[in-house]
Design a protein around this motif. Sequence first.
Motif, short mmCIF file in Angstrom:
data_model
loop_
_atom_site.label_atom_id
_atom_site.label_comp_id
_atom_site.label_asym_id
_atom_site.label_seq_id
_atom_site.Cartn_x
_atom_site.Cartn_y
_atom_site.Cartn_z
N ASP A 19 0.84 -1.19 0.00
CA ASP A 19 0.00 0.00 0.00
C ASP A 19 0.88 1.25 0.00
OD1 ASP A 19 0.94 0.28 2.66
OD2 ASP A 19 -0.80 -0.80 3.44
N LEU A 20 0.26 2.42 -0.04
CA LEU A 20 0.99 3.68 -0.09
C LEU A 20 1.79 3.94 1.18
CD1 LEU A 20 -1.71 5.94 -1.77
CD2 LEU A 20 0.35 5.02 -2.81
N GLN A 21 1.24 3.52 2.30
CA GLN A 21 1.93 3.73 3.58
C GLN A 21 3.27 3.00 3.60
OE1 GLN A 21 -0.33 2.56 7.00
NE2 GLN A 21 1.13 3.40 8.45
N GLU A 22 3.30 1.79 3.09
CA GLU A 22 4.55 1.03 3.04
C GLU A 22 5.52 1.67 2.06
OE1 GLU A 22 5.65 -3.63 3.10
OE2 GLU A 22 4.59 -2.97 1.29
N PHE A 23 5.02 2.11 0.92
CA PHE A 23 5.86 2.82 -0.06
C PHE A 23 6.47 4.06 0.58
CE2 PHE A 23 5.65 5.82 -3.92
CZ PHE A 23 6.99 5.61 -4.21
N LYS A 47 10.70 14.06 -6.08
CA LYS A 47 9.45 14.13 -5.32
C LYS A 47 8.23 14.22 -6.25
CE LYS A 47 11.48 16.03 -1.14
NZ LYS A 47 11.54 17.17 -0.19
N ARG A 48 8.40 14.88 -7.40
CA ARG A 48 7.29 14.93 -8.35
C ARG A 48 7.06 13.55 -8.97
NH1 ARG A 48 2.68 17.43 -9.50
NH2 ARG A 48 3.68 19.36 -8.80
N LEU A 49 8.15 12.83 -9.23
CA LEU A 49 8.00 11.47 -9.75
C LEU A 49 7.28 10.59 -8.73
CD1 LEU A 49 8.59 9.31 -11.88
CD2 LEU A 49 10.84 8.99 -10.82
N VAL A 50 7.55 10.82 -7.45
CA VAL A 50 6.87 10.07 -6.39
C VAL A 50 5.36 10.29 -6.46
CG1 VAL A 50 6.55 9.95 -3.88
CG2 VAL A 50 8.85 9.98 -4.83
N ARG A 51 4.95 11.52 -6.76
CA ARG A 51 3.51 11.79 -6.89
C ARG A 51 2.88 10.92 -7.96
NH1 ARG A 51 2.05 18.19 -6.39
NH2 ARG A 51 3.52 18.79 -4.74
N PHE A 52 3.60 10.78 -9.08
CA PHE A 52 3.07 9.99 -10.18
C PHE A 52 3.13 8.49 -9.88
CE2 PHE A 52 3.79 13.97 -12.47
CZ PHE A 52 2.68 14.02 -13.30
N ALA A 53 3.84 8.12 -8.80
CA ALA A 53 3.92 6.71 -8.40
C ALA A 53 2.99 6.41 -7.24
CB ALA A 53 5.37 6.36 -8.03
N PRO A 57 1.23 2.05 -6.05
CA PRO A 57 2.34 2.31 -5.14
C PRO A 57 3.71 1.87 -5.66
CG PRO A 57 0.47 1.47 -3.92
CD PRO A 57 0.11 1.37 -5.37
N GLY A 58 4.56 2.89 -5.90
CA GLY A 58 5.93 2.60 -6.30
C GLY A 58 6.15 2.37 -7.78
N VAL A 59 5.14 2.63 -8.61
CA VAL A 59 5.28 2.41 -10.05
C VAL A 59 4.74 3.61 -10.82
CG1 VAL A 59 4.66 0.94 -12.02
CG2 VAL A 59 5.05 -0.09 -9.76
N SER A 60 5.51 4.10 -11.78
CA SER A 60 5.07 5.22 -12.61
C SER A 60 5.58 5.06 -14.03
CB SER A 60 5.58 6.54 -12.04
OG SER A 60 5.34 7.62 -12.95
N ASN A 61 4.75 5.41 -15.00
CA ASN A 61 5.19 5.44 -16.39
C ASN A 61 4.95 6.81 -17.00
OD1 ASN A 61 2.41 5.31 -16.53
ND2 ASN A 61 2.36 3.90 -18.28
N ALA A 62 4.97 7.84 -16.15
CA ALA A 62 4.75 9.20 -16.62
C ALA A 62 5.89 9.64 -17.54
CB ALA A 62 4.66 10.15 -15.43
N LYS A 63 5.55 10.40 -18.56
CA LYS A 63 6.55 10.94 -19.47
C LYS A 63 7.34 12.04 -18.79
CE LYS A 63 3.69 10.03 -23.55
NZ LYS A 63 2.99 10.63 -24.73
N ILE A 64 8.60 12.17 -19.16
CA ILE A 64 9.44 13.23 -18.57
C ILE A 64 8.83 14.59 -18.84
CG2 ILE A 64 11.69 14.38 -18.68
CD1 ILE A 64 12.98 11.73 -19.15
N LEU A 114 9.32 3.11 -17.62
CA LEU A 114 8.59 2.62 -16.45
C LEU A 114 9.53 2.71 -15.25
CD1 LEU A 114 5.95 1.20 -15.43
CD2 LEU A 114 7.21 -0.95 -15.68
N TYR A 115 9.12 3.47 -14.23
CA TYR A 115 9.95 3.65 -13.03
C TYR A 115 9.38 2.77 -11.92
CZ TYR A 115 11.27 7.80 -15.69
OH TYR A 115 11.70 8.65 -16.68
N VAL A 116 10.18 1.83 -11.45
CA VAL A 116 9.74 0.90 -10.40
C VAL A 116 10.59 1.15 -9.15
CG1 VAL A 116 9.47 -1.52 -9.74
CG2 VAL A 116 9.10 -0.82 -12.13
N PHE A 117 9.97 1.70 -8.13
CA PHE A 117 10.67 1.99 -6.88
C PHE A 117 10.95 0.69 -6.13
CE2 PHE A 117 9.11 6.11 -7.96
CZ PHE A 117 10.01 7.01 -7.39
N ASN A 118 12.14 0.64 -5.52
CA ASN A 118 12.57 -0.56 -4.81
C ASN A 118 12.40 -0.42 -3.30
OD1 ASN A 118 13.52 -1.86 -7.22
ND2 ASN A 118 15.30 -0.52 -7.17
N ARG A 119 12.28 -1.53 -2.64
CA ARG A 119 12.22 -1.54 -1.19
C ARG A 119 13.59 -1.22 -0.61
NH1 ARG A 119 7.68 -4.21 0.66
NH2 ARG A 119 8.68 -4.74 2.64
#
Length: 269
Positions: A19-23, A47-53, A57-64, A114-119
Motif C-alpha cells: 500500500d501507499l503507507q509502506e511505499f 518528489k514529483r516522480l513520487v507523486r506519479f507513483a 504504489p511505487g510504479v510510474s510510467n509518466a513521461k518526462i 517505467l519507473y519501479v521503486f525498490n524496497r
Amino acid sequence: MNLKSGRVDQFEQFSQFKDLQEFNAHLEMWLAIHKNDFSKGELVGLKRLVRFAAKLPGVSNAKIGTILKAIHAEYSGNGISRSTFKRMIAKATEIGIFTVHETERKNGSQSSNLYVFNRFPKSEPPKKEKMDHPNKTINLSKTNKNQKITKRNETVLDHTFTSDHVPQSFISTVKYFFPEARQIEEFWKMTAIAAYKNNCELNTIQETAILSFKQLIRKMKTSVIAKPAAYFYGILNKKFEEKYFEELHEMGFSAEENDFSLDFFYKNK
C-alpha cells in the motif's frame, strides 16, 4: 524485449509495496540516507516522480515532459530542466532507489520509461553456525576461552565512535544521557527521517533536534519512556510541522497548495 507501453494499471505486478503507507516508509528510509546525494532541483524532480507513483504504489510510467510540465506549473514557471531530471534518474538508479524499464509502442518505437521503486534493503541476518557434531568431543576449556573472546568482541563503542555524518553539536548533547555510538546514531536517524518527511534541509535542523532531545530528557525525568527514540521522533515531527507551516504562512501560501510531504501526495491521489 522491451515492455509494451500502456496504462499504469497494467504494470501492477511490478509494485513491491502492499500500500501507499509502506511505499512512503521505504522511501523515507532511502532519503534519510541519500537525500544529500541530490541537488535541490533533482530532489524536486524525484518528489514529483513520487507523486506519479502514488496511484499504483511505487510504479510510474509518466513521461518526462509531463513531469516537467507539472513542476513548471507548481512553481509558477520556475521549474527544472530535462537534464536535471535525467541526472536525478541516473543517481537514483545507481543508488538503487528505483529501477528503470524501457517501454515501446505497438510500432516498436520507444515510449515513456517505467519507473519501479525498490524496497529499502534489510541487512542479512547472520548465518547460523552448524551445531551438534556427534563425531567431535567438546573441549570445555576451549569453549570457555571462546566465550571470553566473544565478550571482548561485544565491547560497547562509546560516543567517540559515532559516524561522521552525525553533527558534533548533537553528539555533545546526547552523549551524556545515551553514551553509546549506536544510540546516538539512532537518534540522528530519527532526525533525518522527520526532516525529510517535512521537507527540511539537514543542515538547518540541528537546533531543532537538540531542543527536541532536551524535551525528551525532561519527559524522561517524570515518566517512563519505553522507546525513547520513537518518542523523540514524535517530538521532532511536531516541531518540524509547526516550522513548516510558519514558513508557508510567511510566504503567503496555504498548506493545501504547497504541502510537500509524501503523506499529502498520497491523500490527494
